[in-house]
Design an enzyme around this catalytic site. Structure first.
Site, PDB file in Angstrom:
ATOM      1  N   LYS A 281       2.085  10.983  -7.604  1.00 40.90           N
ATOM      2  CA  LYS A 281       3.187  10.096  -6.842  1.00 40.90           C
ATOM      3  C   LYS A 281       4.489  10.991  -6.886  1.00 40.90           C
ATOM      4  CE  LYS A 281       4.732   5.654  -5.141  1.00 40.90           C
ATOM      5  NZ  LYS A 281       4.318   4.323  -5.407  1.00 40.90           N
ATOM      6  N   GLU A 386      -1.044 -12.022  -3.953  1.00 41.07           N
ATOM      7  CA  GLU A 386       0.070 -13.195  -3.616  1.00 41.07           C
ATOM      8  C   GLU A 386      -0.775 -14.475  -3.563  1.00 41.07           C
ATOM      9  OE1 GLU A 386       1.865  -9.548  -1.840  1.00 41.07           O
ATOM     10  OE2 GLU A 386      -0.093 -10.476  -1.642  1.00 41.07           O
ATOM     11  N   ARG A 414       1.165 -14.822   3.131  1.00 44.09           N
ATOM     12  CA  ARG A 414      -0.053 -14.264   2.830  1.00 44.09           C
ATOM     13  C   ARG A 414      -0.776 -15.554   2.023  1.00 44.09           C
ATOM     14  NH1 ARG A 414      -1.109  -7.757   1.241  1.00 44.09           N
ATOM     15  NH2 ARG A 414      -2.703  -8.169   2.958  1.00 44.09           N
TER      16      ARG A 414
END
Length: 650
Positions: A281, A386, A414
């Site tokens: 990354k 979540e 969610r």
């Protein structure tokens, strides 16, 4: 300049290996320069440059569908598919979206900006292509190891393998989502990334079994031995147990190696296959590589030479301005909501050892990193999960702890089922700290926090706080800790708000926020009830109305549920009540007020106007732009009051 000549994926196939390397360097430079002017997702795109090039050289988009899980690494894909000129207005109103967008290009098959969903999309598309006679179309899902922590990804993997659906899964493994990935699978993949002997060992065993002529009994024994060896490397065993073939790991910055792996995988016709690609990354940009927290995952305007925010002189207009109102240097005009939350939570945790903090893969963005450093044994990062975050919080509360779940409004959606039945039904004292509530700006339709009021005020026993300024947040949190017979949600907007004592934000009372709303001014013509950050626009609207001879009462509700009775009685005494909120108009705060006024034992029910966001998905744009377009700024609120008064005044 290869990038300047790139208009479609087909242009990539004419480039030599050295030219591809040059192109990748140009793409990285372009992305850094473009994002520095607009803000956006940087580190994730820098890490996916070679991966994007290799995919588009092997597969023929849009005939072959490429799905980018979460979508914040799709900038390179957009460049390859001919959208270079749109980057000057990236994430700006009427400009290029920061995520895949079906309205922009046929190469974007889905708008996929929430994590862990790509494999379910792939499952559905693969089934659809099979049943409609389009087996020649390949489905490729690119999913990060961070998104693989989400339960939805595991559900999809199970079904892909069970039904032998033909899909290629590119596992983009950089060890991170926003923050370092939290999962057992990621830990084992890290060992694979660090083991140069894995691929050689695996190939040696397979080669032996393929070439040596053996009897059935001996072959079965060696097959068992090979399976036992595979158990030493858990990702292959994990995927293959689910019926998903595993290939890798492959260097995600070696285009040739990836092309070879992708072509072999594309030829596999017996079901789903995972190609494990290892990337870095922030690759190729030193400030991103050296950012240990997020590798500049997302960033605002910055100086591309340093990776830091530019000096104010670099971003402010050079046209003369009117002199600013003089304020003592020691008194800040604004404070960041999330920073105030961090300070408030840590102070409370020092007093109460039962307080624990939970995040779903976003400890930095939700302000929990300082809490983690001070209270590592009371901090839980559950990954992109979540639903699990809320139900595990319910369990912690049942066991006597005071769990605080820090989450963005858009992602909290969610877990509505878990909030409703696991927390609400059991009346458990879980505190949901809802960041990025309301119109959030450049990330667009999937990231605006417009629905939390409508959803969470529907939960019986739920208390919902909406501070109108960051200085009200500590009082809301203190009151939340006193509520032990049900859940609490505290919502606040993205960024900064005016501090107490400024013209924009009056002094904050320290009384019981749940029991008493705050009246800012009184007038006979109308009553404005403005929730959360809209209260500050309503203050200015009241001044505009007063200049026209219209005097209004103005209330800061402070608590959206339960509603304050004194506020309702005062509102009922006016001919017009106007509610304002930065969430959906239907089913939100205004609907609660409307219903409550209907239930009052009053001689007459006033005319009610509900201002909020419409029944539509809002595009990307700054909060100020969208508030103005929707009539939720001061001018729009004042205009709505005038318009309605004109209708009802004899």
């Amino acid at each position: 300049m290869h990038l300047a000549k790139l208009t479609s994926p087909a242009d990539l196939r004419a480039l030599s290996p050295s030219q591809l390397d040059e192109l990748c360097a140009e793409i990285r430079e372009f992305v850094v320069q473009a994002v520095s002017q607009t803000g956006g997702h940087l580190g994730s795109n820098l890490g996916a440059v070679e991966l994007s090039v290799a995919l588009h050289r092997v597969f023929e988009s849009p005939r072959d569908v490429i799905i980018w899980d979460t979508g914040h690494q799709a900038y390179v894909h957009k460049l390859i598919t001919g959208r270079r000129d749109g980057f000057e207005k990236l994430r700006q109103r009427h400009g290029l979206s920061g995520y895949p967008s079906t309205s922009e290009s046929p190469h974007d098959v889905v708008e996929n900006s929430h994590a862990s969903t790509s494999l379910s999309w792939a499952s559905g598309l693969a089934t659809g292509f099979q049943l409609t006679g389009h087996e020649h179309r390949r489905v490729v899902a690119v999913i990060g190891d961070g998104s693989m922590t989400g339960g939805m990804a595991f559900e999809a993997l199970n079904n892909l393998g069970h039904y032998a659906q033909r899909a290629l899964i590119v596992l983009n493994d950089n060890g991170r989502s926003y923050a370092p990935t939290v999962s057992r699978l990621s830990t084992v993949m890290s060992r694979l990334r660090q083991s140069p002997h894995y691929v050689q060992g695996r190939r040696a065993v397979d080669h032996l079994l393929e070439r040596v002529p053996l009897g059935d009994g001996v072959r079965r024994s060696l097959d068992s031995a090979a399976a036992a060896m595979r158990e030493m490397w858990e990702p292959p065993a994990f995927f293959e147990t689910l019926g998903v073939r595993y290939v890798g790991p492959v260097d995600g910055h070696d285009i040739s190696a990836m092309e070879s792996a992708f072509r072999d995988a594309a030829a596999y016709a017996d079901g789903p296959i995972v190609v494990h690609v290892v990337t870095q990354k922030g690759r190729g940009y030193a400030p991103a590589e050296h950012d240990t927290e997020k590798h500049l995952h997302d960033i605002g305007l910055f100086d591309p030479a340093t990776g830091s925010a530019p000096a104010l002189s670099q971003v402010e207009p050079t046209v003369p301005k009117e002199p600013a109102r003089q304020v003592a240097p020691s008194v800040p005009q604004e404070r960041d909501y999330t920073a105030v939350f961090t300070e408030t939570l840590i102070a409370a945790a020092r007093r109460d050892r039962d307080i624990v903090a939970i995040t779903a893969a976003m400890p930095g963005s939700t302000g929990l990193l300082p809490f983690q450093r001070e209270f590592p044994d009371r901090f839980y990062d559950v990954g992109i999960a979540e639903q699990h975050a809320l139900t595990s919080a319910a369990g912690m509360a049942r066991a006597g702890l005071r769990p605080v779940v820090a989450v963005y409004s858009t992602f909290l959606a969610r877990a509505f089922d878990q909030a409703l039945y696991d927390i609400g039904l059991h009346r458990l004292p879980v505190i949901l700290c809802v960041d990025r509530a309301g119109i959030t700006g450049p990330d667009g339709a999937s990231h605006h926090g417009l629905y939390d009021i409508a959803m969470f005020t529907r939960i019986p026993g739920m208390t919902v706080f909406a501070p109108s300024g960051p200085d009200e947040l500590p009082a809301a949190f203190a009151q939340a800790l006193e509520i032990t017979d049900g859940p609490v949600a505290i919502r606040w907007p993205r960024g900064k708000g005016p501090v107490a004592g400024t013209a924009e934000q009056p002094e904050v009372s320290t009384d019981d926020m749940r029991a008493q709303a705050r009246q800012h001014r009184s007038g006979p013509d109308a009553c404005i009830l403005a929730a959360g950050q809209t209260f500050n626009a309503a203050i200015e609207a009241a001044e505009l109305l007063s200049a026209d001879g219209v005097e209004v009462s103005l209330w800061d509700p402070r608590v959206l549920k339960p509603l304050d009775r004194a506020m309702l009685l005062d509102a009922a005494a006016h001919p017009l009540v106007v509610t304002v909120e930065d969430g959906v108009r239907v089913g939100g705060f205004g609907s609660l007020v409307n219903d409550a006024l209907q239930q009052l034992d009053a001689p007459a029910v006033p005319r009610i106007t509900q201002l909020g966001t419409p029944d539509a998905y809002l595009p990307h744009g700054t909060a100020a732009e969208l508030h103005a377009e929707l009539g939720l700024d001061a001018v729009g609120i004042a205009a709505s009051v005038r318009k309605t008064l004109a209708r009802i005044t004899p």
